[in-house]
Write an enzyme that holds these catalytic residues in place. Structure first.
Site, PDB file in Angstrom:
ATOM      1  N   ASP A   1       0.829  -1.197   0.000  1.00 36.07           N
ATOM      2  CA  ASP A   1       0.000   0.000   0.000  1.00 36.07           C
ATOM      3  C   ASP A   1       0.868   1.254   0.000  1.00 36.07           C
ATOM      4  OD1 ASP A   1      -2.252  -1.585   0.069  1.00 36.07           O
ATOM      5  OD2 ASP A   1      -2.440  -1.485   2.263  1.00 36.07           O
ATOM      6  N   SER A   2       0.417   2.275  -0.717  1.00 40.45           N
ATOM      7  CA  SER A   2       1.116   3.570  -0.774  1.00 40.45           C
ATOM      8  C   SER A   2       2.560   3.421  -1.228  1.00 40.45           C
ATOM      9  CB  SER A   2       1.055   4.261   0.597  1.00 40.45           C
ATOM     10  OG  SER A   2      -0.284   4.440   1.022  1.00 40.45           O
ATOM     11  N   ARG A   3       2.794   2.395  -2.075  1.00 35.52           N
ATOM     12  CA  ARG A   3       4.123   2.126  -2.643  1.00 35.52           C
ATOM     13  C   ARG A   3       5.155   1.727  -1.586  1.00 35.52           C
ATOM     14  NH1 ARG A   3       4.343   2.842  -7.749  1.00 35.52           N
ATOM     15  NH2 ARG A   3       6.621   2.835  -7.759  1.00 35.52           N
ATOM     16  N   ILE A   4       4.696   1.284  -0.430  1.00 34.07           N
ATOM     17  CA  ILE A   4       5.622   0.754   0.583  1.00 34.07           C
ATOM     18  C   ILE A   4       5.752  -0.753   0.317  1.00 34.07           C
ATOM     19  CG2 ILE A   4       6.142   0.573   3.052  1.00 34.07           C
ATOM     20  CD1 ILE A   4       6.081   3.411   1.921  1.00 34.07           C
ATOM     21  N   HIS A   5       6.477  -1.068  -0.744  1.00 35.50           N
ATOM     22  CA  HIS A   5       6.600  -2.441  -1.182  1.00 35.50           C
ATOM     23  C   HIS A   5       7.508  -3.248  -0.256  1.00 35.50           C
ATOM     24  CE1 HIS A   5       4.769  -0.655  -4.630  1.00 35.50           C
ATOM     25  NE2 HIS A   5       5.876  -0.043  -5.035  1.00 35.50           N
TER      26      HIS A   5
END
Length: 208
Positions: free
Chosen positions: A184-188
């Site tokens: 989520d939110s590019r917090i890979h």
């Protein structure tokens, strides 16, 4: 609740010291979920001058020695590899929101390995290996179709089409394998295996 492994990553990363085992688990999931060609990967090569080229190919086998794909040995990708054996692979499975990046060196498989796989291919595909001068310029489509008919006449027995000397497989022996999960939110979430001097694997976490 989202379960975590000992590294604090999603449980799909498991807790394995061998990246091939993790690749196998993810690959099996991809085969269940990807509608088309779960074994498709982007293969990146470059010339000795460092000019890059990328295309999609199909993974046909993997084991503890590497990842194997097959092609014409006179193709652009093969000519790049002959000049510079350092290559990269990238699997992207949108259905799973997962990606695997592999970097390493490529070497040609043995004739025995190539023969064994070639014999599993359909008749039309085996004829195509003879008929297509991969990556060369065609005058027109008819030129290719005529070549196909030529080799069908030469090899009419579907059970007896020999493998061309110019067609074989390449095996990528990895120096690193990175597993990526969308967050989520590019917090890979990213886990990278790096081969060390003892020919075993170190694991590191990467920032997204």
């Amino acid at each position: 609740m989202n379960e975590k492994n000992t590294l604090g990553l999603n449980s799909c990363f498991l807790d394995l010291s061998d990246p091939y085992q993790l690749f196998e688990k993810w690959f099996e999931e991809a085969k269940k979920n990807e509608p088309n060609d779960p074994n498709a990967l982007a293969l990146s090569t470059s010339t000795k001058e460092g000019i890059p080229s990328v295309r999609m190919v199909l993974l046909k086998e993997f084991n503890s020695k590497g990842f194997i794909f097959y092609t014409n040995l006179n193709s652009k990708k093969s000519n790049d590899i002959k000049e510079n054996p350092n290559v990269a692979m990238c699997f992207h499975w949108k259905s799973l929101l997962r990606q695997i990046r592999i970097i390493g060196k490529v070497s040609q498989v043995s004739n025995e390995v190539a023969d064994k796989y070639y014999d599993t291919r359909g008749y039309e595909s085996r004829i195509g290996a003879w008929a297509s001068k991969q990556s060369s310029i065609l005058k027109n489509r008819e030129e290719l179709m005529n070549s196909i008919e030529k080799y069908k006449n030469k090899y009419p027995d579907e059970a007896n089409v020999p493998r061309p000397d110019h067609w074989s497989g390449w095996n990528l022996s990895p120096s690193s394998i990175e597993f990526w999960l969308d967050g989520d939110s590019r917090i890979h979430e990213r886990l990278k295996y790096i081969k060390n001097e003892k020919d075993s694997w170190d694991k590191v976490l990467l920032s997204p």
